[in-house]
Design a protein around this motif. Structure first.
Motif, PDB file in Angstrom:
ATOM      1  N   UNK A 199       2.126  -7.529   1.358  1.00 27.10           N
ATOM      2  CA  UNK A 199       3.490  -7.747   1.838  1.00 27.10           C
ATOM      3  C   UNK A 199       4.466  -7.800   0.674  1.00 27.10           C
ATOM      4  N   UNK A 200       4.021  -8.372  -0.438  1.00 29.03           N
ATOM      5  CA  UNK A 200       4.896  -8.495  -1.604  1.00 29.03           C
ATOM      6  C   UNK A 200       5.222  -7.141  -2.221  1.00 29.03           C
ATOM      7  N   UNK A 201       4.263  -6.219  -2.248  1.00 28.21           N
ATOM      8  CA  UNK A 201       4.533  -4.945  -2.927  1.00 28.21           C
ATOM      9  C   UNK A 201       5.510  -4.072  -2.146  1.00 28.21           C
ATOM     10  N   UNK A 241       0.999   0.315  -4.349  1.00 31.19           N
ATOM     11  CA  UNK A 241       2.459   0.271  -4.458  1.00 31.19           C
ATOM     12  C   UNK A 241       3.097   1.643  -4.297  1.00 31.19           C
ATOM     13  N   UNK A 242       2.499   2.669  -4.883  1.00 34.00           N
ATOM     14  CA  UNK A 242       3.124   4.000  -4.841  1.00 34.00           C
ATOM     15  C   UNK A 242       3.077   4.610  -3.451  1.00 34.00           C
ATOM     16  N   UNK A 243       2.278   4.027  -2.549  1.00 37.67           N
ATOM     17  CA  UNK A 243       2.172   4.558  -1.200  1.00 37.67           C
ATOM     18  C   UNK A 243       2.895   3.708  -0.163  1.00 37.67           C
ATOM     19  N   UNK A 244       2.726   2.377  -0.233  1.00 39.07           N
ATOM     20  CA  UNK A 244       3.294   1.508   0.801  1.00 39.07           C
ATOM     21  C   UNK A 244       4.349   0.561   0.239  1.00 39.07           C
ATOM     22  N   UNK A 288       1.155  -2.167   8.398  1.00 35.97           N
ATOM     23  CA  UNK A 288       0.276  -3.003   9.238  1.00 35.97           C
ATOM     24  C   UNK A 288      -1.140  -2.435   9.356  1.00 35.97           C
ATOM     25  N   UNK A 289      -1.255  -1.123   9.586  1.00 38.02           N
ATOM     26  CA  UNK A 289      -2.580  -0.511   9.677  1.00 38.02           C
ATOM     27  C   UNK A 289      -3.254  -0.515   8.321  1.00 38.02           C
TER      28      UNK A 289
END
Length: 262
Positions: free
Chosen positions: A118-120, A188-191, A202-203
């Motif tokens: 959630x933080x990233x 990080x680079x994706x989500x 979420x998934x």
């Protein structure tokens, strides 16, 4: 806290955040330091660490350069407090999860993974940490700071891993903790903030929790050996790899207040 940070020591730790010398006695000084740190973080998020200068911070704060250098002698000195400012709530949230009463070790591990993911997705983390990772390849101070940050994360995870999987020794526990941390940070680079897969968080989180928690619970030294790992002689003492010297590493561990398993 009003003590002056030890500038000769490059370690980063959330518990080390303090107001600068000259700021602790008066509210105006504390407010000035807070303003400087907020502006410095914004510069990094907008333009990267290379754009962070004391003069640019002074310009954005609409104050004289001397009002910045009164507290910070260099941008390295400033970066240390920026990182600590960012890490304070982060470390507090990790501590709350780890020490929550009536919660199992498995639930705590899942809670930490969820919190990290959630933080990233925040602008702050997505914008700041990739800059630090890149800069760590060239700047020894930043490299040690990044190393310190992830040492602190592993110190939170290792006891939970040991509780969930007592078959693992110190080397396996901390290396597995490093794998969990790296798996989440690399996401990080994706989500991360405004990244292509942010809407699928979420998934993605469900998959990460399922795979990482199950790995921690079930992996055995024999399984790791079957993939080519050879354990050290159990009679020898294993120490985690680090960029910090022995004294700085011990100070980081002691200063964190985190109880580490034997």
């Amino acid at each position: 806290m009003t003590s002056k940070p030890t500038n000769a020591n490059p370690m980063i730790g959330a518990w080390r955040l303090s107001t600068r010398e000259g700021a602790g006695r008066y509210q105006t000084g504390r407010d000035r330091v807070a303003q400087i740190l907020d502006v410095a973080l914004e510069v990094i998020l907008e333009s990267g660490y290379q754009a962070l200068t004391l003069r640019e911070v002074a310009r954005r704060c609409k104050i004289q350069i001397g009002a910045v250098t009164y507290y910070y002698r260099s941008r390295t000195d400033l970066l240390q407090d920026v990182l600590n400012m960012v890490l304070v709530p982060y470390a507090e949230n990790l501590s709350k999860i780890q020490t929550a009463p009536g919660v199992t070790a498995e639930q705590k591990l899942e809670g930490i993974i969820r919190m990290l993911l959630e933080d990233i997705r925040t602008r702050q983390t997505t914008g700041l940490f990739p800059h630090l990772w890149a800069l760590a390849n060239h700047d020894p101070f930043v490299a040690k700071a990044v190393d310190s940050i992830y040492i602190l994360e592993r110190l939170r995870l290792s006891p939970l891993i040991g509780e969930l999987n007592p078959r693992l020794g110190p080397q396996e526990r901390e290396t597995l903790a490093m794998f969990v941390v790296a798996s989440v940070a690399g996401s990080t680079i994706f989500v991360g903030f405004e990244k292509p897969w942010t809407s699928e968080l979420p998934l993605y989180t469900a998959i990460a929790c399922r795979s990482l928690v199950e790995l921690v619970k079930t992996v055995t030294p024999a399984q790791l050996e079957s993939y080519g790992w050879r354990p050290r002689d159990r009679r020898s003492t294993w120490k985690p790899p680090t960029l910090l010297d022995a004294d700085d590493y011990q100070a980081l561990v002691a200063g964190s207040g985190i109880q580490t398993p034997a």
